[in-house]
Design a protein around this motif. Sequence first.
Motif, mmCIF file in Angstrom:
data_model
loop_
_atom_site.group_PDB
_atom_site.id
_atom_site.type_symbol
_atom_site.label_atom_id
_atom_site.label_comp_id
_atom_site.label_asym_id
_atom_site.label_seq_id
_atom_site.Cartn_x
_atom_site.Cartn_y
_atom_site.Cartn_z
ATOM 1 N N GLY A 54 0.591 -1.288 0.155
ATOM 2 C CA GLY A 54 -0.029 0.077 0.079
ATOM 3 C C GLY A 54 0.898 1.303 -0.132
ATOM 4 N N ILE A 55 0.174 2.373 -0.522
ATOM 5 C CA ILE A 55 1.005 3.715 -0.357
ATOM 6 C C ILE A 55 0.427 4.480 0.540
ATOM 7 N N VAL A 56 1.328 5.085 1.208
ATOM 8 C CA VAL A 56 1.087 6.258 2.319
ATOM 9 C C VAL A 56 1.662 7.620 1.985
ATOM 10 N N ASP A 57 0.991 8.525 2.120
ATOM 11 C CA ASP A 57 1.589 10.141 1.808
ATOM 12 C C ASP A 57 1.866 10.625 3.187
ATOM 13 N N LEU A 58 2.818 10.995 3.412
ATOM 14 C CA LEU A 58 3.146 11.880 4.482
ATOM 15 C C LEU A 58 3.307 13.091 4.417
ATOM 16 N N ASN A 59 2.533 13.822 4.913
ATOM 17 C CA ASN A 59 2.454 15.526 4.828
ATOM 18 C C ASN A 59 2.879 16.013 6.085
ATOM 19 N N PHE A 60 3.788 16.879 6.041
ATOM 20 C CA PHE A 60 4.091 17.700 7.300
ATOM 21 C C PHE A 60 4.974 18.789 7.007
ATOM 22 N N GLU A 61 5.234 19.503 7.987
ATOM 23 C CA GLU A 61 6.113 20.781 8.054
ATOM 24 C C GLU A 61 7.213 20.724 8.955
ATOM 25 N N ILE A 62 8.304 21.123 8.360
ATOM 26 C CA ILE A 62 9.535 21.113 9.258
ATOM 27 C C ILE A 62 9.675 22.740 9.851
ATOM 28 N N LEU A 63 9.582 22.984 11.056
ATOM 29 C CA LEU A 63 9.854 24.325 11.288
ATOM 30 C C LEU A 63 11.247 24.799 11.339
ATOM 31 N N GLY A 64 11.458 26.202 11.577
ATOM 32 C CA GLY A 64 12.964 26.717 11.726
ATOM 33 C C GLY A 64 13.836 26.090 12.700
ATOM 34 N N SER A 65 13.201 25.349 13.747
ATOM 35 C CA SER A 65 13.946 24.582 14.801
ATOM 36 C C SER A 65 14.215 23.270 14.350
ATOM 37 N N GLY A 66 13.830 22.708 13.177
ATOM 38 C CA GLY A 66 13.923 21.468 12.612
ATOM 39 C C GLY A 66 13.067 20.350 13.354
ATOM 40 N N LYS A 67 12.240 21.087 14.163
ATOM 41 C CA LYS A 67 10.745 20.156 14.537
ATOM 42 C C LYS A 67 9.980 20.008 13.734
ATOM 43 N N VAL A 68 9.227 18.825 13.888
ATOM 44 C CA VAL A 68 7.953 18.489 12.873
ATOM 45 C C VAL A 68 6.746 19.255 13.470
ATOM 46 N N PHE A 69 5.879 19.692 12.447
ATOM 47 C CA PHE A 69 4.735 20.461 12.668
ATOM 48 C C PHE A 69 3.540 19.981 11.823
ATOM 49 N N LYS A 70 2.581 20.147 12.193
ATOM 50 C CA LYS A 70 1.160 19.673 11.231
ATOM 51 C C LYS A 70 1.514 18.481 10.434
ATOM 52 N N VAL A 71 1.359 17.509 11.183
ATOM 53 C CA VAL A 71 1.567 16.122 10.537
ATOM 54 C C VAL A 71 0.185 15.601 9.884
ATOM 55 N N ASP A 72 0.096 15.331 8.630
ATOM 56 C CA ASP A 72 -1.251 14.751 8.057
ATOM 57 C C ASP A 72 -0.693 13.312 7.340
ATOM 58 N N ILE A 73 -1.350 12.162 7.682
ATOM 59 C CA ILE A 73 -0.707 11.112 6.932
ATOM 60 C C ILE A 73 -2.000 10.467 6.250
ATOM 61 N N LYS A 74 -1.911 10.271 5.094
ATOM 62 C CA LYS A 74 -3.175 9.694 4.456
ATOM 63 C C LYS A 74 -2.578 8.457 3.620
ATOM 64 N N ALA A 75 -3.519 7.229 3.799
ATOM 65 C CA ALA A 75 -3.227 6.133 3.062
ATOM 66 C C ALA A 75 -3.935 5.975 2.019
ATOM 67 N N LYS A 76 -3.718 5.411 0.772
ATOM 68 C CA LYS A 76 -4.090 5.460 -0.229
ATOM 69 C C LYS A 76 -5.357 4.479 -0.160
ATOM 70 N N ASP A 77 -5.472 3.433 0.656
ATOM 71 C CA ASP A 77 -6.387 2.351 0.696
ATOM 72 C C ASP A 77 -6.401 1.955 2.309
ATOM 73 N N ASN A 78 -7.294 0.967 2.371
ATOM 74 C CA ASN A 78 -7.719 0.674 4.034
ATOM 75 C C ASN A 78 -6.740 -0.454 4.446
ATOM 76 N N ARG A 79 -5.584 -0.560 4.063
ATOM 77 C CA ARG A 79 -4.457 -1.505 4.298
ATOM 78 C C ARG A 79 -3.812 -1.373 5.650
ATOM 79 N N PHE A 80 -3.922 0.131 6.009
ATOM 80 C CA PHE A 80 -3.256 0.857 7.102
ATOM 81 C C PHE A 80 -4.279 1.066 8.091
#
Length: 68
Positions: A1-27
């Motif tokens: 299956g395919i998963v899209d990781l969508n997120f932002e990296i802040l100026g500090s290097g930390k992750v912000f606004k994580v949104d993960i979408k699976a292309k199907d229902n395998r996850f």
Amino acid sequence: GIVDLNFEILGSGKVFKVDIKAKDNRFSKKGIDCMAKVLGIIDFPKPKGGGRVAVRQPLNFFSEKSSS
């Protein structure tokens, strides 16, 4: 299956606004939540010039069949 990781990296290097979408229902929700937690503990390099960086990273999971 395919998963899209969508997120932002802040100026500090930390992750912000994580949104993960699976292309199907395998996850399962647990699996997607686990991926989000792992992203949250990664210290990315600080973006040059500061600011935020938007990231979209597709991941393709597949099983290998062993030839015995």
